[in-house]
Design a protein around this motif. Sequence first.
Motif, PDB file in Angstrom:
ATOM      1  N   PRO A  27       0.814  -1.219   0.000  1.00 61.79           N
ATOM      2  CA  PRO A  27       0.000   0.000   0.000  1.00 61.79           C
ATOM      3  C   PRO A  27       0.847   1.267   0.000  1.00 61.79           C
ATOM      4  CG  PRO A  27       0.028  -0.978   2.174  1.00 61.79           C
ATOM      5  CD  PRO A  27       0.751  -1.930   1.269  1.00 61.79           C
ATOM      6  N   ASP A  28       0.238   2.331  -0.460  1.00 57.29           N
ATOM      7  CA  ASP A  28       0.879   3.638  -0.430  1.00 57.29           C
ATOM      8  C   ASP A  28      -0.208   4.667  -0.130  1.00 57.29           C
ATOM      9  OD1 ASP A  28       2.857   5.520  -0.520  1.00 57.29           O
ATOM     10  OD2 ASP A  28       3.036   5.560  -2.690  1.00 57.29           O
ATOM     11  N   ILE A  29       0.227   5.839   0.258  1.00 60.97           N
ATOM     12  CA  ILE A  29      -0.690   6.930   0.554  1.00 60.97           C
ATOM     13  C   ILE A  29      -0.630   7.901  -0.617  1.00 60.97           C
ATOM     14  CG2 ILE A  29      -1.216   8.804   2.152  1.00 60.97           C
ATOM     15  CD1 ILE A  29      -1.491   5.979   3.378  1.00 60.97           C
ATOM     16  N   ASP A  30      -1.766   8.094  -1.267  1.00 57.00           N
ATOM     17  CA  ASP A  30      -1.833   8.982  -2.421  1.00 57.00           C
ATOM     18  C   ASP A  30      -2.015  10.424  -1.977  1.00 57.00           C
ATOM     19  OD1 ASP A  30      -1.735   6.853  -4.263  1.00 57.00           O
ATOM     20  OD2 ASP A  30      -3.887   6.519  -4.060  1.00 57.00           O
ATOM     21  N   ALA A  64       2.612   1.017  16.924  1.00 59.21           N
ATOM     22  CA  ALA A  64       1.972   2.275  16.546  1.00 59.21           C
ATOM     23  C   ALA A  64       0.699   2.002  15.751  1.00 59.21           C
ATOM     24  CB  ALA A  64       2.938   3.148  15.743  1.00 59.21           C
ATOM     25  N   ILE A  65       0.764   1.040  14.828  1.00 67.64           N
ATOM     26  CA  ILE A  65      -0.427   0.679  14.036  1.00 67.64           C
ATOM     27  C   ILE A  65      -1.510   0.097  14.941  1.00 67.64           C
ATOM     28  CG2 ILE A  65      -1.258  -1.073  12.398  1.00 67.64           C
ATOM     29  CD1 ILE A  65      -0.282   1.434  11.000  1.00 67.64           C
ATOM     30  N   LYS A  83      -5.730  -4.398   7.471  1.00 67.42           N
ATOM     31  CA  LYS A  83      -4.739  -4.057   8.497  1.00 67.42           C
ATOM     32  C   LYS A  83      -3.577  -5.023   8.395  1.00 67.42           C
ATOM     33  CE  LYS A  83      -4.414  -4.052  13.510  1.00 67.42           C
ATOM     34  NZ  LYS A  83      -3.550  -5.179  13.462  1.00 67.42           N
ATOM     35  N   THR A  84      -2.380  -4.453   8.395  1.00 62.68           N
ATOM     36  CA  THR A  84      -1.149  -5.235   8.503  1.00 62.68           C
ATOM     37  C   THR A  84      -0.344  -4.621   9.635  1.00 62.68           C
ATOM     38  OG1 THR A  84       0.198  -3.885   6.989  1.00 62.68           O
ATOM     39  CG2 THR A  84      -1.167  -5.628   5.985  1.00 62.68           C
ATOM     40  N   ASP A  85       0.889  -5.062   9.797  1.00 68.57           N
ATOM     41  CA  ASP A  85       1.723  -4.488  10.858  1.00 68.57           C
ATOM     42  C   ASP A  85       2.265  -3.106  10.511  1.00 68.57           C
ATOM     43  OD1 ASP A  85       3.454  -5.408   8.914  1.00 68.57           O
ATOM     44  OD2 ASP A  85       4.882  -6.275  10.321  1.00 68.57           O
ATOM     45  N   LYS A  86       1.990  -2.617   9.281  1.00 67.79           N
ATOM     46  CA  LYS A  86       2.430  -1.260   8.936  1.00 67.79           C
ATOM     47  C   LYS A  86       1.364  -0.425   8.217  1.00 67.79           C
ATOM     48  CE  LYS A  86       4.679  -2.226   4.512  1.00 67.79           C
ATOM     49  NZ  LYS A  86       5.871  -2.003   3.708  1.00 67.79           N
ATOM     50  N   TYR A  87       0.138  -0.947   8.133  1.00 66.13           N
ATOM     51  CA  TYR A  87      -0.889  -0.277   7.334  1.00 66.13           C
ATOM     52  C   TYR A  87      -2.277  -0.523   7.918  1.00 66.13           C
ATOM     53  CZ  TYR A  87      -3.835   0.549   3.177  1.00 66.13           C
ATOM     54  OH  TYR A  87      -4.791   0.988   2.298  1.00 66.13           O
ATOM     55  N   VAL A 107       2.858   3.257   8.158  1.00 68.02           N
ATOM     56  CA  VAL A 107       4.034   3.510   8.987  1.00 68.02           C
ATOM     57  C   VAL A 107       5.291   3.484   8.123  1.00 68.02           C
ATOM     58  CG1 VAL A 107       5.500   2.522  10.790  1.00 68.02           C
ATOM     59  CG2 VAL A 107       3.045   2.622  11.117  1.00 68.02           C
ATOM     60  N   ASP A 108       6.126   4.490   8.288  1.00 65.97           N
ATOM     61  CA  ASP A 108       7.455   4.525   7.675  1.00 65.97           C
ATOM     62  C   ASP A 108       8.450   4.265   8.805  1.00 65.97           C
ATOM     63  OD1 ASP A 108       9.938   5.140   6.609  1.00 65.97           O
ATOM     64  OD2 ASP A 108       9.251   6.944   5.575  1.00 65.97           O
TER      65      ASP A 108
END
Length: 143
Positions: A27-30, A64-65, A83-87, A107-108
């Motif tokens: 995933p990415d944030i547009d 954090a997620i 939901k994943t461990d970073k999204y 999350v970055d």
Amino acid sequence: MKFNAWIIPLAGMLMLAGPGGASAGDPDIDPCPNSPNCVSTKADPSDAKHYMAPLDFSGDGAQAIEKLAAIISAMPRTEIVAKTDKYVHAVFSSKIFKFKDDVKILVDEEAKQIHFRSASRTGYSDFGMNKKRMEEICAKFKQ
């Protein structure tokens, strides 16, 4: 007959890759469109109607997620759809007309930042609802 045997799986792979070749699992944030019903950490910082600063965090991105998912889950008319461990991808529904807004959070780990986008699926104006929502989520995360 032989043509169909390979073209259908190939077309399916291309649809999953999406624009720019990114896989569906990445995933990415547009950035936001021109309409005022969206805020994003990926918008140009000089674009005051769309830009919000990313959230800084320390520690583990997965924690954090989890914290953000708990904050979102406690909010009314909300469904976490991925939901994943970073999204996290959540859908918020308005009370009366059931309009849908998508909130995507990523999350970055390297930069220790959390990027997000909150946008209405339909319409032009949201009367600042997406920005208010993300300000509330950010404030609760910082507590």
